[in-house]
Write a protein that holds these residues in place. Structure first.
Motif, mmCIF file in Angstrom:
data_model
loop_
_atom_site.group_PDB
_atom_site.id
_atom_site.type_symbol
_atom_site.label_atom_id
_atom_site.label_comp_id
_atom_site.label_asym_id
_atom_site.label_seq_id
_atom_site.Cartn_x
_atom_site.Cartn_y
_atom_site.Cartn_z
ATOM 1 N N LEU A 33 6.608 65.961 12.242
ATOM 2 C CA LEU A 33 6.765 65.095 13.414
ATOM 3 C C LEU A 33 8.225 64.777 13.717
ATOM 4 C CD1 LEU A 33 5.379 63.249 15.544
ATOM 5 C CD2 LEU A 33 5.128 61.515 13.753
ATOM 6 N N ARG A 37 10.120 63.093 17.088
ATOM 7 C CA ARG A 37 10.591 61.697 17.059
ATOM 8 C C ARG A 37 12.074 61.631 17.406
ATOM 9 N NH1 ARG A 37 8.979 58.421 11.778
ATOM 10 N NH2 ARG A 37 10.283 59.972 10.729
ATOM 11 N N GLU A 133 6.305 53.943 12.919
ATOM 12 C CA GLU A 133 5.125 53.999 12.045
ATOM 13 C C GLU A 133 5.128 52.857 11.016
ATOM 14 O OE1 GLU A 133 6.783 57.456 12.260
ATOM 15 O OE2 GLU A 133 5.674 57.382 14.130
ATOM 16 N N SER A 161 7.073 53.298 17.289
ATOM 17 C CA SER A 161 5.959 54.249 17.379
ATOM 18 C C SER A 161 4.816 53.778 16.489
ATOM 19 C CB SER A 161 6.405 55.648 16.958
ATOM 20 O OG SER A 161 6.760 55.670 15.595
ATOM 21 N N THR A 162 3.602 54.157 16.872
ATOM 22 C CA THR A 162 2.434 53.812 16.076
ATOM 23 C C THR A 162 1.286 54.734 16.467
ATOM 24 O OG1 THR A 162 1.083 51.957 15.269
ATOM 25 C CG2 THR A 162 1.618 51.961 17.626
ATOM 26 N N ILE A 163 0.050 54.339 16.107
ATOM 27 C CA ILE A 163 -1.118 55.182 16.361
ATOM 28 C C ILE A 163 -2.134 54.389 17.183
ATOM 29 C CG2 ILE A 163 -2.945 56.590 15.313
ATOM 30 C CD1 ILE A 163 -1.240 56.737 12.776
ATOM 31 N N SER A 169 -8.387 58.978 17.527
ATOM 32 C CA SER A 169 -7.354 58.686 16.512
ATOM 33 C C SER A 169 -7.979 58.600 15.124
ATOM 34 C CB SER A 169 -6.592 57.406 16.853
ATOM 35 O OG SER A 169 -7.388 56.250 16.645
ATOM 36 N N ALA A 173 -6.149 61.101 12.819
ATOM 37 C CA ALA A 173 -5.174 60.473 11.910
ATOM 38 C C ALA A 173 -5.777 60.117 10.554
ATOM 39 C CB ALA A 173 -4.589 59.217 12.561
ATOM 40 N N HIS A 189 -3.911 55.046 5.986
ATOM 41 C CA HIS A 189 -4.057 54.286 7.234
ATOM 42 C C HIS A 189 -5.390 53.548 7.276
ATOM 43 C CE1 HIS A 189 -1.002 57.261 8.799
ATOM 44 N NE2 HIS A 189 -0.477 56.092 9.121
ATOM 45 N N TRP A 226 4.699 69.560 17.134
ATOM 46 C CA TRP A 226 4.531 68.346 17.927
ATOM 47 C C TRP A 226 5.385 68.418 19.187
ATOM 48 C CZ3 TRP A 226 1.517 64.056 16.486
ATOM 49 C CH2 TRP A 226 0.994 64.100 15.192
ATOM 50 N N ASN A 236 -0.936 59.588 18.513
ATOM 51 C CA ASN A 236 0.408 59.078 18.213
ATOM 52 C C ASN A 236 1.157 58.805 19.516
ATOM 53 O OD1 ASN A 236 -0.405 61.046 15.903
ATOM 54 N ND2 ASN A 236 1.170 59.751 14.994
ATOM 55 N N TYR A 237 1.900 57.700 19.536
ATOM 56 C CA TYR A 237 2.719 57.418 20.718
ATOM 57 C C TYR A 237 3.942 56.603 20.321
ATOM 58 C CZ TYR A 237 0.613 52.717 20.857
ATOM 59 O OH TYR A 237 0.213 51.441 20.556
#
Length: 245
Positions: A33, A37, A133, A161-163, A169, A173, A189, A226, A236-237
């Motif tokens: 990733l 990022r 994250e 960033s997070t999920i 998801s 994830a 997670h 990615w 993910n965003y």
């Protein structure tokens, strides 16, 4: 100030500390990733502070905090781009791993075993806060984001960033990454702690920041890579927000 650190979450990452720089180890998903990022982070910093990314050290003069720095996967490229970097992590065992790798790489990075709240209470201020994250691992997201606000200078930029939290998801994830692919240890997670983009925007606003951008980070299983997406924030965003006051 009360800490938003969740001891159980910290213990998970302490157990994985030595594996940070192994691209085929427990942090393989982050290594994969990372280019995506970095693309978002560097373009947002360059736009906000009017920096030319074609220059050798475009972030010279900027003070940057990488919260939840882990082994330094983001701190090191930021230092190479000229930023004065503080890397902070609540998992104590991550810090010597990060320090040794930075030394081997010839980079000066100020790594600290500390929290966002403690740094804010000490009066530390930064032009940029990287908050990648982490928010899905804290016990009180609003208190944590408020500490991030307090860590920024006026006009400062936070990248967070997070999920997302939805059935997709969970499938990608948690079931996909932890059970099927075994990219991450089971239990890394908790789906219930995931945050939707609208919820995160609301929390960022409540914390006193102005959210200005959000994009999805989408995994392509065919290309095995990615990329950023304007529309697909389903898993993910990443967001950008500014401290205006």
């Amino acid at each position: 100030m009360n800490s938003t650190i969740d001891p159980a979450e910290v213990a998970k990452f302490e157990a994985m500390a030595a594996d940070w720089w192994n691209p085929h180890g427990k942090f393989k998903p982050l290594h994969m990733l990372n280019p995506c990022r970095l693309d978002y982070i560097t373009s947002q910093i360059a736009a906000e502070f009017d920096r030319d990314l074609s220059q050798p050290r475009p972030f010279e003069g900027l003070r940057l905090l990488d919260i939840g720095c882990g082994g330094g996967l983001l701190s090191e490229p930021m230092a190479r781009l000229g930023a004065e970097v503080v890397g902070a992590d609540a998992a104590e065992r991550n810090i010597p791993v990060a320090q040794v790798h930075a030394e081997q790489s010839g980079l000066e990075i100020d790594y600290r075993h500390t929290t966002a709240e403690d740094l804010a209470a000490a009066g530390e201020r930064f032009d940029v806060v990287l908050n990648m994250e982490v928010v899905e691992h804290v016990s009180d997201p609003l208190a944590y984001l408020t500490a991030c606000h307090d860590l920024l200078k006026t006009g400062g930029l936070m990248i967070c960033s997070t999920i997302n939290r939805n059935p997709k998801s969970y499938a990608m994830a948690i079931f996909g990454a932890e059970v099927v692919m075994r990219w991450l240890p089971r239990g890394t997670h908790e789906w219930a702690k995931f945050i939707t983009p609208d919820e995160l925007y609301a929390l960022i606003g409540q914390a006193g920041l102005d959210p200005v951008d959000r994009k999805g980070m989408v995994f392509n299983p065919i290309l095995w890579s990615w990329s950023l997406s304007e529309r697909d924030l389903s898993v993910n965003y990443v967001t950008a927000s500014i401290r205006r006051d």
